[in-house]
Design a protein around this motif. Structure first.
Motif, mmCIF file in Angstrom:
data_model
loop_
_atom_site.group_PDB
_atom_site.id
_atom_site.type_symbol
_atom_site.label_atom_id
_atom_site.label_comp_id
_atom_site.label_asym_id
_atom_site.label_seq_id
_atom_site.Cartn_x
_atom_site.Cartn_y
_atom_site.Cartn_z
ATOM 1 N N HIS A 167 -3.603 -0.963 0.317
ATOM 2 C CA HIS A 167 -3.855 -1.520 1.657
ATOM 3 C C HIS A 167 -4.149 -3.072 1.825
ATOM 4 C CE1 HIS A 167 -5.068 -0.982 5.597
ATOM 5 N NE2 HIS A 167 -6.348 -1.286 5.357
ATOM 6 N N SER A 176 0.860 -4.989 4.807
ATOM 7 C CA SER A 176 1.034 -3.714 4.994
ATOM 8 C C SER A 176 0.475 -3.377 6.510
ATOM 9 C CB SER A 176 0.504 -2.620 4.017
ATOM 10 O OG SER A 176 -0.762 -2.827 3.959
ATOM 11 N N ASP A 177 -0.816 -4.177 6.907
ATOM 12 C CA ASP A 177 -1.221 -4.016 8.051
ATOM 13 C C ASP A 177 -0.271 -4.579 9.288
ATOM 14 O OD1 ASP A 177 -3.248 -2.544 7.053
ATOM 15 O OD2 ASP A 177 -4.666 -4.147 7.177
ATOM 16 N N TRP A 178 0.132 -5.602 8.923
ATOM 17 C CA TRP A 178 1.212 -6.262 9.787
ATOM 18 C C TRP A 178 2.267 -5.422 10.258
ATOM 19 C CZ3 TRP A 178 -0.057 -9.448 13.225
ATOM 20 C CH2 TRP A 178 -1.203 -10.263 13.327
ATOM 21 N N SER A 231 -6.413 2.978 13.073
ATOM 22 C CA SER A 231 -5.699 3.020 12.126
ATOM 23 C C SER A 231 -6.170 2.471 10.765
ATOM 24 C CB SER A 231 -4.287 2.572 12.305
ATOM 25 O OG SER A 231 -4.364 1.156 12.461
ATOM 26 N N VAL A 246 -6.700 -0.897 10.230
ATOM 27 C CA VAL A 246 -6.270 -2.229 10.172
ATOM 28 C C VAL A 246 -7.475 -3.123 9.731
ATOM 29 C CG1 VAL A 246 -5.223 -4.266 11.317
ATOM 30 C CG2 VAL A 246 -4.274 -1.968 11.615
ATOM 31 N N THR A 247 -7.456 -4.020 8.969
ATOM 32 C CA THR A 247 -8.482 -5.024 8.658
ATOM 33 C C THR A 247 -8.920 -5.902 9.698
ATOM 34 O OG1 THR A 247 -9.078 -6.636 6.934
ATOM 35 C CG2 THR A 247 -6.757 -6.810 7.746
#
Length: 130
Positions: free
Chosen positions: A2, A6-8, A48, A50-51
């Motif tokens: 993670h 990968s968040d983008w 989800s 996301v940071t």
């Protein structure tokens, strides 16, 4: 693993799924439903995982843009700018009714005013059956 990258990619993929819906709603001239789908998208991004390095700036931008749009609707110069962008008179009326429901209690603000009265008269325990 993670990562921010990968968040983008996740946000981009989710947005690519949202984009055809927003485009079709634009052709139907249905701004309200587009806002609902965008709110669902924001909720999905939020849950989800996301940071916060992405979420905090995005939330700040959304608050600034939303506040600026609301400030533009309440000023005459801002309304002229929004009219040139494509906002319609009924959209301004909806925001005005939302901000001041007591000014038009027989027409556009009727539903909102009745709901305010119902909540106000119910108190802590409510009224009516049970």
């Amino acid at each position: 693993m993670h990562t921010v990258d990968s968040d983008w990619r996740l946000i981009g993929t989710m947005f690519l799924w949202l984009l055809p819906i927003l485009i079709s709603l634009k052709f139907q001239n249905d701004f309200g439903t587009g806002l609902v789908f965008f709110a669902i998208f924001c909720g999905m991004v939020l849950v989800s995982g996301v940071t916060w390095r992405i979420l905090a700036p995005a939330a700040t931008i959304l608050v600034v843009v939303g506040g600026s749009a609301l400030a533009m609707v309440t000023s005459s110069v801002g309304r002229q700018i929004l009219e040139h962008v494509g906002f319609q008179a009924y959209q301004f009326d909806r925001v005005d009714t939302w901000l001041h429901p007591e000014q038009d209690t027989t027409n556009q603000g009727y539903q909102l005013w009745q709901s305010i009265k119902a909540v106000g008269s119910g108190g802590i325990t409510g009224t009516g059956f049970n």
